[in-house]
Design a protein around this motif. Structure first.
Motif, PDB file in Angstrom:
ATOM      1  N   ASN A  71       0.847  -1.198  -0.082  1.00  0.00           N
ATOM      2  CA  ASN A  71       0.251  -0.051  -0.146  1.00  0.00           C
ATOM      3  C   ASN A  71       1.115   1.066   0.044  1.00  0.00           C
ATOM      4  OD1 ASN A  71      -2.618  -1.610   0.199  1.00  0.00           O
ATOM      5  ND2 ASN A  71      -2.117  -2.177   2.079  1.00  0.00           N
ATOM      6  N   GLU A  76      -2.463   5.146  -1.579  1.00  0.00           N
ATOM      7  CA  GLU A  76      -2.628   6.200  -0.236  1.00  0.00           C
ATOM      8  C   GLU A  76      -3.191   7.984  -0.929  1.00  0.00           C
ATOM      9  OE1 GLU A  76      -3.513   5.490   2.968  1.00  0.00           O
ATOM     10  OE2 GLU A  76      -2.616   3.201   1.816  1.00  0.00           O
ATOM     11  N   LYS A  79      -6.556   7.655  -2.368  1.00  0.00           N
ATOM     12  CA  LYS A  79      -7.645   7.696  -0.861  1.00  0.00           C
ATOM     13  C   LYS A  79      -7.467   9.193  -0.758  1.00  0.00           C
ATOM     14  CE  LYS A  79      -7.169   3.117  -0.530  1.00  0.00           C
ATOM     15  NZ  LYS A  79      -6.474   1.577   0.813  1.00  0.00           N
ATOM     16  N   SER A  80      -6.874   9.684   0.182  1.00  0.00           N
ATOM     17  CA  SER A  80      -6.044  10.958   0.393  1.00  0.00           C
ATOM     18  C   SER A  80      -6.811  12.326  -0.737  1.00  0.00           C
ATOM     19  CB  SER A  80      -5.466  11.530   0.484  1.00  0.00           C
ATOM     20  OG  SER A  80      -5.158  12.701   0.998  1.00  0.00           O
ATOM     21  N   THR A 104     -12.643   3.439   2.555  1.00  0.00           N
ATOM     22  CA  THR A 104     -12.186   4.741   2.403  1.00  0.00           C
ATOM     23  C   THR A 104     -12.471   5.844   3.626  1.00  0.00           C
ATOM     24  OG1 THR A 104     -12.432   4.248   1.123  1.00  0.00           O
ATOM     25  CG2 THR A 104     -11.294   6.617   1.107  1.00  0.00           C
TER      26      THR A 104
END
Length: 252
Positions: A71, A76, A79-80, A104
């Motif tokens: 990951n 990340e 997703k952020s 999420t």
């Protein structure tokens, strides 16, 4: 049943699991060529061509073997960015597609409705046991919500798999007339992206494809869908501010 084969485990026909996260991008097993996917996995076709059973086998094994999947910062970051966009929108009703067992969003407004969904009944059960409201949504499975229910629907690392037409019909039905669907799309080639875009257009949803200025993942783009150009333009403005802020922080 998992069958060991030349250093790999067969999770499903056409889906192999390596015993470590390092290996060649392309391998050949019993005369069949496989491409590496998510570090420790190999598949014999593109992600868009995987069957439901193959996707389930991949995702279940992924959750059971987190050490074989990196990951990294790109994952990340995606997703952020999507999370930041959702928080900026602050929708009253929100649906996540293909949430798996790690939704999420970790924060939301207290008065908002955040519902997660997944096509895998095992994942739905696992989420239910954790006290989460998880809807079973896959091929041939309708969304159990009223028409025009959701302000925002989103998917993170889902649209590289096949999205079936009846699923898109349900998404279109449950999305408000001024609602938005956002997803990241990566891996897919030009033709596969055109097919995906047409599937949504056939259900009345127009799209806007936004390139990823940070190239977070292979061929990554952010896609916005809505029923009108006006809604797309408005949400593109919001999303571009999120992107610009993220790039600025990364470069500072």
């Amino acid at each position: 049943m998992n069958i060991k084969n030349q250093g790999f485990i067969t999770l499903a026909p056409g889906v192999l699991l390596a015993d470590n996260a390092e290996g060649n991008d392309i391998i050949e097993v019993d005369g069949v060529q496989y491409n590496r996917f998510m570090d420790g996995f190999y598949i014999d076709r593109s992600t868009a061509e995987l069957t439901t059973e193959q996707v389930f086998a991949l995702c279940r094994s992924r959750s059971e073997n987190p050490n074989l999947v990196s990951n990294g910062p790109g994952n990340e970051q995606v997703k952020s960015i999507i999370s930041s966009y959702i928080l900026a929108k602050n929708p009253s009703t929100l649906l996540e597609l293909g949430a798996g067992i790690e939704p999420t969003l970790t924060h939301k407004a207290d008065d908002s409705i955040y519902i997660i969904s997944d096509a895998d009944d095992i994942v739905v059960q696992q989420n239910s046991e954790l006290g989460r409201e998880c809807s079973h949504f896959g091929k041939g499975l309708p969304l159990l919500f009223d028409d025009n229910f959701f302000d925002l629907i989103f998917a993170v690392f889902v649209f590289h798999f096949s999205i079936y037409q009846d699923q898109i019909q349900e998404i279109s039905r449950c999305l408000k007339t001024d609602g938005v669907l956002i997803a990241n799309v990566y891996l897919l080639d030009t033709n596969e992206r055109a097919i995906l875009e047409k599937k949504f257009r056939d259900e009345g949803l127009i799209s806007l494809r936004i390139s990823d200025p940070m190239s977070s993942c292979k061929n990554n783009e952010y896609w916005l869908f809505s029923f009108s150009e006006e809604t797309l333009d408005l949400n593109n403005t919001i999303f571009q501010k999120i992107l610009a802020s993220t790039v600025s922080k990364k470069n500072s």
